[in-house]
Design an enzyme around this catalytic site. Sequence first.
Site, PDB file in Angstrom:
ATOM      1  N   TYR A 265       0.754  -1.174  -0.105  1.00 39.86           N
ATOM      2  CA  TYR A 265       0.174   0.045   0.050  1.00 39.86           C
ATOM      3  C   TYR A 265       0.998   1.303   0.130  1.00 39.86           C
ATOM      4  O   TYR A 265       1.815   1.452   0.842  1.00 39.86           O
ATOM      5  CB  TYR A 265      -0.899   0.126   1.128  1.00 39.86           C
ATOM      6  CG  TYR A 265      -1.496   1.330   1.339  1.00 39.86           C
ATOM      7  CD1 TYR A 265      -2.749   1.594   0.405  1.00 39.86           C
ATOM      8  CD2 TYR A 265      -1.572   2.379   2.214  1.00 39.86           C
ATOM      9  CE1 TYR A 265      -3.351   2.610   0.312  1.00 39.86           C
ATOM     10  CE2 TYR A 265      -2.156   3.481   2.422  1.00 39.86           C
ATOM     11  CZ  TYR A 265      -3.205   3.623   1.372  1.00 39.86           C
ATOM     12  OH  TYR A 265      -3.773   5.002   1.325  1.00 39.86           O
TER      13      TYR A 265
ATOM     14  N   LYS B   5       4.519   9.264   3.072  1.00 38.64           N
ATOM     15  CA  LYS B   5       4.509   9.418   4.161  1.00 38.64           C
ATOM     16  C   LYS B   5       5.679   8.842   5.012  1.00 38.64           C
ATOM     17  O   LYS B   5       6.110   9.318   6.344  1.00 38.64           O
ATOM     18  CB  LYS B   5       3.068   8.603   4.687  1.00 38.64           C
ATOM     19  CG  LYS B   5       1.970   9.223   4.419  1.00 38.64           C
ATOM     20  CD  LYS B   5       2.004  10.543   4.586  1.00 38.64           C
ATOM     21  CE  LYS B   5       0.747  11.369   4.272  1.00 38.64           C
ATOM     22  NZ  LYS B   5      -0.268  11.194   3.144  1.00 38.64           N
TER      23      LYS B   5
ATOM     24  N   HIS C  63       1.204  18.204   6.685  1.00 39.18           N
ATOM     25  CA  HIS C  63       0.375  17.452   5.874  1.00 39.18           C
ATOM     26  C   HIS C  63      -0.849  18.096   5.364  1.00 39.18           C
ATOM     27  O   HIS C  63      -1.791  18.375   5.749  1.00 39.18           O
ATOM     28  CB  HIS C  63      -0.401  16.336   6.808  1.00 39.18           C
ATOM     29  CG  HIS C  63      -1.053  15.358   6.162  1.00 39.18           C
ATOM     30  ND1 HIS C  63      -1.963  14.720   6.745  1.00 39.18           N
ATOM     31  CD2 HIS C  63      -1.042  14.919   4.793  1.00 39.18           C
ATOM     32  CE1 HIS C  63      -2.648  13.734   6.121  1.00 39.18           C
ATOM     33  NE2 HIS C  63      -2.086  13.550   5.081  1.00 39.18           N
TER      34      HIS C  63
ATOM     35  N   CYS D 145     -10.421  13.323   4.749  1.00 40.35           N
ATOM     36  CA  CYS D 145     -11.354  14.502   5.614  1.00 40.35           C
ATOM     37  C   CYS D 145     -11.609  15.676   4.703  1.00 40.35           C
ATOM     38  O   CYS D 145     -11.956  16.795   5.119  1.00 40.35           O
ATOM     39  CB  CYS D 145     -10.744  14.875   6.895  1.00 40.35           C
ATOM     40  SG  CYS D 145     -10.731  13.553   8.120  1.00 40.35           S
TER      41      CYS D 145
ATOM     42  N   SER E 123     -10.296  17.111  -2.115  1.00 40.32           N
ATOM     43  CA  SER E 123     -11.599  17.695  -2.782  1.00 40.32           C
ATOM     44  C   SER E 123     -11.638  19.275  -2.509  1.00 40.32           C
ATOM     45  O   SER E 123     -11.823  19.844  -3.410  1.00 40.32           O
ATOM     46  CB  SER E 123     -12.864  17.290  -2.195  1.00 40.32           C
ATOM     47  OG  SER E 123     -12.971  17.233  -0.960  1.00 40.32           O
TER      48      SER E 123
ATOM     49  N   ASN F 139     -10.924   2.672   0.310  1.00 43.27           N
ATOM     50  CA  ASN F 139      -9.621   3.543   0.175  1.00 43.27           C
ATOM     51  C   ASN F 139      -9.308   3.188  -1.183  1.00 43.27           C
ATOM     52  O   ASN F 139      -7.852   3.446  -1.209  1.00 43.27           O
ATOM     53  CB  ASN F 139      -8.894   3.107   1.384  1.00 43.27           C
ATOM     54  CG  ASN F 139      -7.754   4.054   1.675  1.00 43.27           C
ATOM     55  OD1 ASN F 139      -7.807   5.219   1.265  1.00 43.27           O
ATOM     56  ND2 ASN F 139      -6.342   3.737   2.145  1.00 43.27           N
TER      57      ASN F 139
ATOM     58  N   ARG G  11      -7.785   3.913  -4.751  1.00 44.58           N
ATOM     59  CA  ARG G  11      -7.144   5.162  -5.038  1.00 44.58           C
ATOM     60  C   ARG G  11      -6.567   5.286  -6.599  1.00 44.58           C
ATOM     61  O   ARG G  11      -6.756   4.413  -7.173  1.00 44.58           O
ATOM     62  CB  ARG G  11      -5.795   5.483  -4.327  1.00 44.58           C
ATOM     63  CG  ARG G  11      -6.176   5.601  -2.557  1.00 44.58           C
ATOM     64  CD  ARG G  11      -5.263   6.248  -1.889  1.00 44.58           C
ATOM     65  NE  ARG G  11      -5.672   6.495  -0.509  1.00 44.58           N
ATOM     66  CZ  ARG G  11      -5.834   7.581   0.046  1.00 44.58           C
ATOM     67  NH1 ARG G  11      -5.012   8.630  -0.281  1.00 44.58           N
ATOM     68  NH2 ARG G  11      -6.128   7.826   1.169  1.00 44.58           N
TER      69      ARG G  11
ATOM     70  N   ARG H  88     -12.706  15.848  11.063  1.00 46.34           N
ATOM     71  CA  ARG H  88     -14.048  15.407  11.059  1.00 46.34           C
ATOM     72  C   ARG H  88     -14.742  15.623  12.660  1.00 46.34           C
ATOM     73  O   ARG H  88     -14.553  14.622  13.571  1.00 46.34           O
ATOM     74  CB  ARG H  88     -14.096  13.885  11.092  1.00 46.34           C
ATOM     75  CG  ARG H  88     -14.114  13.472   9.676  1.00 46.34           C
ATOM     76  CD  ARG H  88     -14.228  11.983   9.394  1.00 46.34           C
ATOM     77  NE  ARG H  88     -13.774  11.826   7.978  1.00 46.34           N
ATOM     78  CZ  ARG H  88     -14.634  11.594   7.004  1.00 46.34           C
ATOM     79  NH1 ARG H  88     -15.995  11.197   7.300  1.00 46.34           N
ATOM     80  NH2 ARG H  88     -14.252  11.362   6.100  1.00 46.34           N
TER      81      ARG H  88
HETATM   82  C1  SPV Z   1      -3.048   9.552   3.670  1.00 46.90           C
HETATM   83  O1  SPV Z   1      -3.557   8.492   4.154  1.00 46.90           O
HETATM   84  O2  SPV Z   1      -3.164  10.760   4.116  1.00 46.90           O
HETATM   85  C2  SPV Z   1      -2.712   9.604   2.289  1.00 46.90           C
HETATM   86  C3  SPV Z   1      -2.731   8.587   1.687  1.00 46.90           C
HETATM   87  O3  SPV Z   1      -2.370  10.777   1.826  1.00 46.90           O
HETATM   88  S1  SPV Z   1      -0.934   7.533   2.015  1.00 46.90           S
HETATM   89  O4  SPV Z   1       0.025   8.616   1.848  1.00 46.90           O
HETATM   90  O5  SPV Z   1      -0.983   6.411   1.067  1.00 46.90           O
HETATM   91  O6  SPV Z   1      -1.190   7.398   3.582  1.00 46.90           O
HETATM   92 MN    MN Z   2      -2.368  12.279   3.350  1.00 44.56          MN
END
Ligand code: SPV
Ligand code: MN
Length: 626
Positions: A223, A232, A251, A275, A279, A387, A389, A420
């Site tokens: 993933y 990340k 972030h 969250c 969008s 989830n 993508r 949220r």
């Molecule tokens: C997040 O979950 O904050 C994302 C997707 O942007 S990932 O980077 O895959 O975690």
């Molecule tokens: Mn993210």
Amino acid sequence: MNPYLEALQPKLSQKDYEKLAAIQNPNIHEFIAKENDLCHPDRIFVCSDSEEDVAYVRRQAVASGEEKAILTMPGHTVHFDGEQDQGRDRQNTKYLVPKGVTLSKALNQMDRQEGLAEVRGLMKDCMKGRTMIVRFISLGPTNSVFTILGIQCTDSWYVAHSEDLLYRSGYSEFLKAGAKSDFLRVVHSAGKLCDDMTSAEPDKKRIYIDNMDNTIYSVNTQYAGNSVGFKKLAFRLAIRKANYEGWLAEHMLLMGVHGPGGRKTYFAGAFPSACGKTSTAMLPGETILGDDIAYLRSIDSVARAVNVESGIFGIIQDVNPKDDQLINKVLTHSGEIIFSNVLVKDGKPYWLGMGKELPKDGVNYTGAWFEGKKGFDGAEIPAANKNARYAVALKALENCDPELDNPKGVELGGIMYGGRDTKAYVPVQQSYDWCHGIIAYAASLETETTFATIGKEGVPEINMMSIQDFISIPMGQNVRNNLEFGKKLNRSPIIFGVNYFLKDKDGKYVNSPQDKHVWVKWMDLRVHGEVDAVKTPTGYIPKYEDLRRLFKEVLDKDYSKEDYIKQFTIRVPENLGKIERVQRFYQENVSDTPLELFGILYLQRERLKKARDTFGDYISPEKFDA
Ligand code: SPV
Ligand code: MN
């Protein structure tokens, strides 16, 4: 020849050897040699970002079976992650801390020596029979004070391919940097694979962060949030680097908001995963600069920001022609896109909420799928994962902002924070000042867990600045860094709190997803001092007349006074509850919390109590507008 290159030579073709030798930095050769010694790949491919190399990575992603071509659309491929590998894995993501060091209690951590022994044990010989791909990336625009270089060794062609779509290539930057040794390192292996090419041993999934060596280990996962090193993973290392160097790694989305007279004002926005960050960044009529990770620096005493990435790894659920015209158009036309964890039937991808009926069978992340199929946990498997993508380059979007690669970044007019929060905060409000915003909105950000991480959904939690999952320094230090950052600016961005998820007594959302566009336009007017606002105990909120006008202009909707009152009523008990939870969280988990946090929360509590004494528990915004 240095000893590392010499050790690597048997694994490299002449061409790949030359690519590596051209980088005048033995630290890089040492890193690759060390990982080669551990993982024992059959060969090593060095991606120089040439057209030829990139095309090779793309071809291999399909040839290896990690991606499958979607035959109806040139450039489209699909990748599946295992059933237990559908999101970021918090439980198995840990900081390795040396003896005598502890991070804040809320952070998942373990002894460094133990962790290294465990993860390196799991990675021993993990690339036997495979190729180790080496990728060089520039985080942030190249030739910039923001640039950070990164290197990843992986045995996944899918990961290497994703990096093409999502990041700026960095090989030539490494050539230029010469002996400059400051780079972030990631080593990844998908581990043992099932026949369908998904990681076979989810119980042995580990993502360990070794700050001391600027290295992240990731194994038995595919993933992207766990495996694409520059998303990340490197983000956690960047937060630490930012801490030492006096800037911020966040972030955050970045977007250009169009105001009166053709003006464009840049906003950043921090939201936890799933969250509304992407969008918001993609609102039609505005421009998108980034949707996930930003670096912020004070340059000439103003806040400037860049997108660390150059692509989007976005949630596809609910992307439909009505609500998301721009991205929907990209996803339904030819061009390079990796879909993940969607349903495929007759060579076409399907996802939840796409605005049309889904087939009753097909192939998804559990293999052959049919309606009613049960998963490993006995629960019914949806057609596509929530989830699921898409990975696509930002430049594929019509409204990609032209400043994307500006080495100086863009000046921020405002920053928004939103989670949220179903109960307390109003849909949009402006902080009194920088410090109030950082404490009352950013450090107090409350949210609910989502499908973006593995585990139960809907569990309320505090997610400081939306980087709770990535914070790699003591949490109080992070709060302090944010406070200091703004205090030193001549012109600090205005801080806003947004809440797209407020619900009424009957559990219904009080806003529709489109309303966020109105909030963004209002924020722009506030940054330029063009509308008044109403002072409440939690911040400045919009006036009814301004929203009525904006709802008409932006959404062609008649906005009623009743809706305004419902949405902007100050809910005193819920707000006092929030303050209490935030305070407790910091008291119990964050030993280095700056006193200023408690001071600002104390004042907010006193303002709420005072208002309650005069107006009661639920206070119409009109009461404050007298
Ligand atoms: C997040 O979950 O904050 C994302 C997707 O942007 S990932 O980077 O895959 O975690
Ligand atoms: Mn993210």
